[in-house]
Design an enzyme around this catalytic site. Structure first.
Site, PDB file in Angstrom:
ATOM      1  N   CYS A  24       0.868  -1.186   0.000  1.00  0.00           N
ATOM      2  CA  CYS A  24       0.000   0.000   0.000  1.00  0.00           C
ATOM      3  C   CYS A  24       0.896   1.226   0.000  1.00  0.00           C
ATOM      4  O   CYS A  24       2.090   1.124  -0.315  1.00  0.00           O
ATOM      5  CB  CYS A  24      -0.989  -0.024   1.169  1.00  0.00           C
ATOM      6  SG  CYS A  24      -0.257   0.074   2.807  1.00  0.00           S
ATOM      7  N   ASN A  27       2.114   1.678   4.394  1.00  0.00           N
ATOM      8  CA  ASN A  27       2.436   0.448   5.137  1.00  0.00           C
ATOM      9  C   ASN A  27       2.078   0.555   6.622  1.00  0.00           C
ATOM     10  O   ASN A  27       2.757  -0.013   7.478  1.00  0.00           O
ATOM     11  CB  ASN A  27       3.919   0.053   4.961  1.00  0.00           C
ATOM     12  CG  ASN A  27       4.258  -1.375   5.389  1.00  0.00           C
ATOM     13  OD1 ASN A  27       5.392  -1.654   5.802  1.00  0.00           O
ATOM     14  ND2 ASN A  27       3.321  -2.279   5.320  1.00  0.00           N
ATOM     15  N   CYS A  29      -1.692   0.982   7.329  1.00  0.00           N
ATOM     16  CA  CYS A  29      -3.133   0.668   7.432  1.00  0.00           C
ATOM     17  C   CYS A  29      -3.496  -0.609   6.651  1.00  0.00           C
ATOM     18  O   CYS A  29      -3.733  -1.670   7.247  1.00  0.00           O
ATOM     19  CB  CYS A  29      -3.986   1.828   6.933  1.00  0.00           C
ATOM     20  SG  CYS A  29      -3.750   3.368   7.846  1.00  0.00           S
ATOM     21  N   ARG A  30      -3.566  -0.487   5.325  1.00  0.00           N
ATOM     22  CA  ARG A  30      -4.121  -1.588   4.532  1.00  0.00           C
ATOM     23  C   ARG A  30      -3.206  -2.796   4.408  1.00  0.00           C
ATOM     24  O   ARG A  30      -3.638  -3.945   4.633  1.00  0.00           O
ATOM     25  CB  ARG A  30      -4.496  -1.066   3.133  1.00  0.00           C
ATOM     26  CG  ARG A  30      -5.642  -0.072   3.156  1.00  0.00           C
ATOM     27  CD  ARG A  30      -5.751   0.659   1.839  1.00  0.00           C
ATOM     28  NE  ARG A  30      -4.610   1.557   1.610  1.00  0.00           N
ATOM     29  CZ  ARG A  30      -4.362   2.204   0.488  1.00  0.00           C
ATOM     30  NH1 ARG A  30      -5.191   2.064  -0.533  1.00  0.00           N
ATOM     31  NH2 ARG A  30      -3.310   2.993   0.382  1.00  0.00           N
ATOM     32  N   SER A  31      -1.946  -2.576   4.020  1.00  0.00           N
ATOM     33  CA  SER A  31      -1.097  -3.758   3.807  1.00  0.00           C
ATOM     34  C   SER A  31      -0.731  -4.484   5.113  1.00  0.00           C
ATOM     35  O   SER A  31      -0.678  -5.713   5.118  1.00  0.00           O
ATOM     36  CB  SER A  31       0.143  -3.438   2.954  1.00  0.00           C
ATOM     37  OG  SER A  31       0.984  -2.504   3.568  1.00  0.00           O
ATOM     38  N   ASP A 142      -8.109   3.808   0.737  1.00  0.00           N
ATOM     39  CA  ASP A 142      -7.271   4.233   1.859  1.00  0.00           C
ATOM     40  C   ASP A 142      -8.148   4.737   3.013  1.00  0.00           C
ATOM     41  O   ASP A 142      -8.886   5.712   2.835  1.00  0.00           O
ATOM     42  CB  ASP A 142      -6.379   5.363   1.327  1.00  0.00           C
ATOM     43  CG  ASP A 142      -5.386   5.842   2.354  1.00  0.00           C
ATOM     44  OD1 ASP A 142      -5.423   5.355   3.495  1.00  0.00           O
ATOM     45  OD2 ASP A 142      -4.580   6.713   1.998  1.00  0.00           O
TER      46      ASP A 142
HETATM   47  P1  4NP Z   1      -1.963   2.898   3.925  1.00  0.00           P
HETATM   48  O1  4NP Z   1      -2.631   4.270   4.421  1.00  0.00           O
HETATM   49  O2  4NP Z   1      -1.384   3.195   2.550  1.00  0.00           O
HETATM   50  O3  4NP Z   1      -3.099   1.969   3.874  1.00  0.00           O
HETATM   51  O4  4NP Z   1      -0.909   2.563   4.962  1.00  0.00           O
HETATM   52  C1  4NP Z   1      -1.952   5.499   4.457  1.00  0.00           C
HETATM   53  C2  4NP Z   1      -1.283   5.885   5.584  1.00  0.00           C
HETATM   54  C3  4NP Z   1      -0.632   7.092   5.627  1.00  0.00           C
HETATM   55  C4  4NP Z   1      -0.672   7.933   4.539  1.00  0.00           C
HETATM   56  C5  4NP Z   1      -1.339   7.539   3.390  1.00  0.00           C
HETATM   57  C6  4NP Z   1      -1.972   6.309   3.355  1.00  0.00           C
HETATM   58  N1  4NP Z   1      -0.040   9.206   4.593  1.00  0.00           N
HETATM   59  O5  4NP Z   1      -0.154   9.951   3.613  1.00  0.00           O
HETATM   60  O6  4NP Z   1       0.632   9.510   5.568  1.00  0.00           O
END
Ligand code: 4NP
Length: 175
Positions: A24, A27, A29-31, A142
């Protein structure tokens, strides 16, 4: 698959037959959620030594952090343990893993751009492509700027897709 079913995965130490890495943006939340969910499904199926599960982000903002507190809270409620520590993808990920599985199309575009600069043997796919009930090209959105409800919905999508993914891996690789 880049490596024949019974061939050792290059760069891997141990008896793992297949290596799966979820991708993702951050790294956190989703992954990490997909890693925690598939890790439990693999363990419950008695396949712990056969399928290696990892996760990584395309961005570096959260390097070194544990999974987002909201993801860990929802994980605990559903019986998962999110163990990952965020890291950014490296060229080694393109050769140590058989499957690099993105959460959305932006993740896939980033993987394709990076793969062009490295020697990639991994196969890329979208996580929800393994959910037989998800429409074609579905993404895991996201949840970072949302609330607990978005995280719960994200878990629902990840669980359904990981169940389909494990079934596919078992049938395709005789596990
Ligand atoms: P992830 O979510 O890609 O599912 O881990 C996000 C976490 C943080 C951010 C973007 C997406 N950020 O922009 O900080």
């Amino acid at each position: 698959m880049p490596t024949p079913a019974n061939h050792p995965v290059p760069g891997l130490v141990g008896p793992f037959k297949l290596s799966v890495c979820f991708v993702c943006l951050g790294n956190i939340c989703r992954s990490p959620t997909a890693e925690g969910v598939l890790t439990k499904l693999v363990a419950d199926a008695g396949l712990r030594g056969r399928i290696r599960v990892d996760s990584v982000g395309t961005g570096a903002w959260h390097k070194g952090e544990r999974a987002d507190k909201r993801a860990r809270t929802e994980a605990q409620r559903r019986g998962y343990d999110l163990q990952s520590v965020a890291r950014q993808i490296t060229s080694a990920d393109f050769t140590t893993h058989d499957l690099l599985i993105g959460m959305d199309h932006a993740n896939l575009r980033e993987l394709e751009a990076l793969a062009a600069k490295t020697t990639s043997t991994a196969k890329f796919s979208l996580l929800r492509s393994y959910d037989p009930l998800a429409p074609a090209d579905s993404e895991v959105p996201d949840p970072y700027y949302g609330g607990l409800e978005e995280f719960a919905r994200m878990f629902d999508m990840v669980e359904a897709a990981c169940r389909g993914l494990l079934a596919r891996l078992r049938s395709e690789h005789g596990l």
